[in-house]
Design a protein around this motif. Structure first.
Motif, PDB file in Angstrom:
ATOM      1  N   LEU A  87       0.831  -1.211   0.000  1.00 48.11           N
ATOM      2  CA  LEU A  87       0.000   0.000   0.000  1.00 48.11           C
ATOM      3  C   LEU A  87       0.864   1.259   0.000  1.00 48.11           C
ATOM      4  N   ALA A  88       1.947   1.241   0.775  1.00 44.06           N
ATOM      5  CA  ALA A  88       2.858   2.390   0.794  1.00 44.06           C
ATOM      6  C   ALA A  88       3.511   2.576  -0.574  1.00 44.06           C
ATOM      7  N   TRP A  89       3.879   1.490  -1.218  1.00 47.34           N
ATOM      8  CA  TRP A  89       4.525   1.590  -2.522  1.00 47.34           C
ATOM      9  C   TRP A  89       3.549   2.098  -3.577  1.00 47.34           C
ATOM     10  N   LEU A  90       2.276   1.725  -3.474  1.00 47.34           N
ATOM     11  CA  LEU A  90       1.272   2.280  -4.383  1.00 47.34           C
ATOM     12  C   LEU A  90       1.132   3.784  -4.182  1.00 47.34           C
ATOM     13  N   GLY A  91       1.199   4.226  -2.920  1.00 47.07           N
ATOM     14  CA  GLY A  91       1.157   5.663  -2.652  1.00 47.07           C
ATOM     15  C   GLY A  91       2.358   6.391  -3.220  1.00 47.07           C
ATOM     16  N   VAL A  92       3.543   5.805  -3.085  1.00 45.44           N
ATOM     17  CA  VAL A  92       4.758   6.421  -3.646  1.00 45.44           C
ATOM     18  C   VAL A  92       4.653   6.485  -5.160  1.00 45.44           C
ATOM     19  N   THR A  93       4.153   5.426  -5.777  1.00 46.85           N
ATOM     20  CA  THR A  93       4.002   5.416  -7.232  1.00 46.85           C
ATOM     21  C   THR A  93       3.021   6.485  -7.690  1.00 46.85           C
ATOM     22  N   ALA A  94       1.906   6.617  -6.999  1.00 51.28           N
ATOM     23  CA  ALA A  94       0.928   7.642  -7.359  1.00 51.28           C
ATOM     24  C   ALA A  94       1.503   9.041  -7.163  1.00 51.28           C
ATOM     25  N   PHE A  95       2.246   9.243  -6.078  1.00 49.59           N
ATOM     26  CA  PHE A  95       2.831  10.557  -5.804  1.00 49.59           C
ATOM     27  C   PHE A  95       3.892  10.936  -6.830  1.00 49.59           C
ATOM     28  N   THR A  96       4.712   9.965  -7.238  1.00 49.04           N
ATOM     29  CA  THR A  96       5.774  10.279  -8.188  1.00 49.04           C
ATOM     30  C   THR A  96       5.293  10.297  -9.627  1.00 49.04           C
ATOM     31  N   SER A  97       4.099   9.784  -9.902  1.00 51.00           N
ATOM     32  CA  SER A  97       3.598   9.840 -11.269  1.00 51.00           C
ATOM     33  C   SER A  97       2.988  11.206 -11.595  1.00 51.00           C
TER      34      SER A  97
END
Length: 119
Positions: free
Chosen positions: A76-86
């Protein structure tokens, strides 16, 4: 809001900060992978001769449940990082498309005037 000139962070300082954050995340995932490997070893039957059957299966189930929960939280944290960096990539693509499709008007060299969003 910047009150003085020294209060703001420039882009290069932010890039350096993100670089070290990414280094820390990569190291943390490496350590987590090693822990998962050790957990996989201790929950298999290869260690039964050393400690006995019941103790390993009970401890292995608890440790496996803990790592499954932790892996889910990391996902879940990695999905948040991916969304933030996209988001910056999406904004760059939109600005690039706008600037590619504009024509020069009255000799102006601006494809998008960002002053309309600020003061």
């Amino acid at each position: 809001m910047a009150r003085t000139a020294g209060d703001t962070l420039d882009v290069f300082t932010m890039i350096d900060i993100f670089k070290y954050v990414i280094y820390g995340i990569a190291a943390a995932f490496f350590v987590y992978g090693i822990l998962l490997m050790v957990e996989g070893f201790f929950t298999t039957g290869a260690i039964k001769d050393l400690y006995g059957d019941f103790k390993i299966t009970t401890c292995g189930r608890c440790v496996s449940a803990w790592f499954i929960m932790l892996t889910y939280l990391f996902m879940l944290a990695w999905l948040g990082v991916t969304a933030f960096t996209s988001l910056p990539v999406y904004m760059y693509f939109n600005l690039w498309t706008i600037c590619r499709n504009t024509t020069l008007v009255e000799g102006a060299n601006l494809c998008l005037d960002l002053r309309q969003f600020g003061k």
